[in-house]
Design an enzyme around this catalytic site. Structure first.
Site, PDB file in Angstrom:
ATOM      1  N   ARG A  37       1.041  -1.230  -0.020  1.00 43.77           N
ATOM      2  CA  ARG A  37      -0.061   0.126   0.039  1.00 43.77           C
ATOM      3  C   ARG A  37       0.938   1.313   0.119  1.00 43.77           C
ATOM      4  NH1 ARG A  37      -1.385   1.275   4.856  1.00 43.77           N
ATOM      5  NH2 ARG A  37      -2.911  -0.716   5.060  1.00 43.77           N
ATOM      6  N   TYR A  52     -16.035  19.166 -11.228  1.00 49.83           N
ATOM      7  CA  TYR A  52     -16.715  17.960 -11.539  1.00 49.83           C
ATOM      8  C   TYR A  52     -17.698  17.526 -10.217  1.00 49.83           C
ATOM      9  CZ  TYR A  52     -16.098  12.759 -11.702  1.00 49.83           C
ATOM     10  OH  TYR A  52     -16.550  11.403 -11.698  1.00 49.83           O
ATOM     11  N   ASP A  84      -7.535  20.770 -10.722  1.00 56.16           N
ATOM     12  CA  ASP A  84      -7.722  19.311 -11.567  1.00 56.16           C
ATOM     13  C   ASP A  84      -7.412  19.765 -13.047  1.00 56.16           C
ATOM     14  OD1 ASP A  84      -9.183  17.287 -13.167  1.00 56.16           O
ATOM     15  OD2 ASP A  84     -10.686  17.399 -11.640  1.00 56.16           O
ATOM     16  N   LYS A 141      -8.638   9.089 -17.688  1.00 60.23           N
ATOM     17  CA  LYS A 141      -8.894   9.719 -18.835  1.00 60.23           C
ATOM     18  C   LYS A 141      -7.957   9.644 -19.782  1.00 60.23           C
ATOM     19  CE  LYS A 141     -12.674  11.113 -17.265  1.00 60.23           C
ATOM     20  NZ  LYS A 141     -13.094  10.106 -15.865  1.00 60.23           N
TER      21      LYS A 141
HETATM   22  C1  LIG Z   1     -12.786  16.686 -14.396  1.00 53.52           C
HETATM   23  C2  LIG Z   1     -12.774  15.447 -13.942  1.00 53.52           C
HETATM   24  N1  LIG Z   1     -12.059  15.204 -12.660  1.00 53.52           N
HETATM   25  C3  LIG Z   1     -11.968  13.762 -12.124  1.00 53.52           C
HETATM   26  C4  LIG Z   1     -12.534  12.785 -12.340  1.00 53.52           C
HETATM   27  C5  LIG Z   1     -12.465  11.482 -11.619  1.00 53.52           C
HETATM   28  O1  LIG Z   1     -12.005  10.612 -12.455  1.00 53.52           O
HETATM   29  P1  LIG Z   1     -12.029   9.294 -11.976  1.00 53.52           P
HETATM   30  O2  LIG Z   1     -13.305   8.817 -12.754  1.00 53.52           O
HETATM   31  O3  LIG Z   1     -10.888   8.694 -12.190  1.00 53.52           O
HETATM   32  O4  LIG Z   1     -12.241   8.961 -10.511  1.00 53.52           O
HETATM   33  C6  LIG Z   1     -13.531  12.971 -13.411  1.00 53.52           C
HETATM   34  C7  LIG Z   1     -14.515  12.128 -13.899  1.00 53.52           C
HETATM   35  O5  LIG Z   1     -14.973  11.857 -14.957  1.00 53.52           O
HETATM   36  C8  LIG Z   1     -13.615  14.427 -14.202  1.00 53.52           C
HETATM   37  O6  LIG Z   1     -14.308  14.304 -15.492  1.00 53.52           O
END
Ligand SMILES: Cc1ncc(COP(=O)(O)O)c(C=O)c1O
Length: 390
Positions: A59, A112, A184, A209
């Site tokens: 971990r 998000y 982000d 992504k």
């Molecule tokens: C802008 C953004 N940040 C973070 C995330 C979260 O990522 P994850 O799906 O890998 O948890 C997403 C997921 O769609 C996203 O669109």
């Protein structure tokens, strides 16, 4: 070329080689997945060296996480990075690294959706005061700072509505007030914006992504400056967040082709966005590289490119007609993600979500992720869909 050698090479060379260690793995170009929980120590003296050993328990890190984190830190220009099991857990790590009960954090109103839910359902429950700020606030964010403000969290462009924040003005105000900053950066990736080099303390990515890029991996990563990293690492460790070895392997593999894929996503998405902006059924195209997107000027100022994901607003709001559009698509499917090789649509309405200000646009919002298919086929699929609206 060893990772060590690659430090003085140009960005794309580092993107291609960082974290690779053929000398340690019988010449294998890719660091193999290390499936480890238990790590044994052969002597008591060795055991006593923990935690000052590279690996002590699965971990806390493995050669798989170390290779991925080394590569990401290199291309982010970060001191170090820490991998987590998803983008959302990376966001939670960044938030909890700097805020405790009684603190105040500023979160962008166009974040998000699950980031907002995390703030509401976890942070608030543990006594952290979360305030959402209008994404286009710029330097005026200083008016929101309080003595207990610990973090400004940005997302540019924001989810669904795609406003591009004035990251420079927000950063300058936060620095003046001694407040930490995080962003982000999943949409731009370090190819198009490098938050840490820009002066932001923490950069978060959903590597699910574009980094992994093939719609088969859940993976997150938090990168930070030398000053901010210890708190980030501690938060990830104490939350028990770690990524699986196969995911880390695929994340690192995805990184090698990120540049090639992003160039094509960018080209295809711009073509599709321009095409859509000419269609009578489309009210507005929210693509950061087009003047119709709020914050386009900020995108021009701070970003080196645009990826494959953007928003549109349709005039039509009738459910039956919209269902005809979505149900008849041949290339596009409906899906919650983006950043993979394949085109996706995601219908969601931002209006009820926003609280700092009203999202005033009437019409039906939809996120479009433009994949790597032939762009003429993509446009034809969308054109036929718009026609089905009647
Ligand atoms: C802008 C953004 N940040 C973070 C995330 C979260 O990522 P994850 O799906 O890998 O948890 C997403 C997921 O769609 C996203 O669109």
């Amino acid at each position: 070329m060893s990772a060590h050698d690659s430090k003085d090479k140009k960005f794309l060379t580092r993107l291609t080689h960082a974290g690779s260690k053929p000398d340690e793995y019988h010449g294998a170009v890719n660091v193999p997945p290390h499936r480890m929980s238990t790590i044994v120590f052969r002597t008591f003296a060795e055991f006593e060296k923990v935690p000052d050993v590279p690996f002590s328990y699965g971990r806390a890190g493995t050669p798989s996480s170390a290779a991925f984190e080394e590569a990401i830190a290199d291309i982010e220009g970060a001191f170090r990075s820490v991998a987590t099991c998803s983008g959302l857990s990376a966001i939670l790590t960044a938030l909890l690294a700097f805020a405790k009960a009684g603190d105040h954090i500023l979160m962008t109103d166009n974040c998000y959706g699950p980031s907002r839910k995390t703030c509401e359902e976890i942070l608030r429950r543990f006594g952290i005061d979360v305030e959402y700020y209008p994404p286009m606030i710029g330097a005026a964010i200083e008016k929101l700072f309080r003595p207990n403000t610990k973090l400004v969290f940005m997302e540019a462009p924001g989810s669904l509505t795609y406003e591009v924040q004035d990251v420079g003005a927000i950063l300058a105000a936060a620095k003046k007030a001694g407040v930490r900053t995080a962003i982000d950066n999943s949409w731009a990736t370090p190819l198009f914006f490098r938050p840490i080099e820009f002066g932001i303390d923490v950069s978060v990515m959903s590597a699910t992504k574009y980094v992994a890029g093939h719609s088969d991996v859940m993976l997150g990563v938090v990168s930070a400056t030398e000053e901010a990293f210890p708190a980030v690492k501690r938060a990830a460790l104490m939350l028990g967040l770690c990524a699986g070895s196969e995911e880390l392997y695929l994340g690192l593999r995805g990184l090698r082709t990120l540049h090639a894929r992003m160039q094509q996503h960018q080209k295809n998405a711009l073509d599709v966005a321009q095409f859509l902006s000419l269609q009578p059924q489309v009210k507005r195209v929210l693509h950061p590289a087009l003047p119709s997107c709020p914050g386009h000027e900020n995108w021009k100022k701070y970003y080196k490119g645009s990826s494959g994901t953007f928003g549109i607003i349709l005039h039509e709001t009738n459910r039956e007609k919209l269902a005809r559009l979505f149900d008849g698509m041949e290339i596009f499917n409906l899906g919650f993600s983006w950043g993979g090789f394949e085109s996706l649509l995601f219908p969601e309405q931002p209006k009820p979500i926003r609280t700092a200000e009203t999202w005033a646009e009437e019409g039906f919002s939809c996120r479009i992720h433009v994949g790597l298919e032939d762009v003429e086929d993509i446009k034809a699929d969308l054109a036929a869909g718009l026609k089905r609206l009647g």
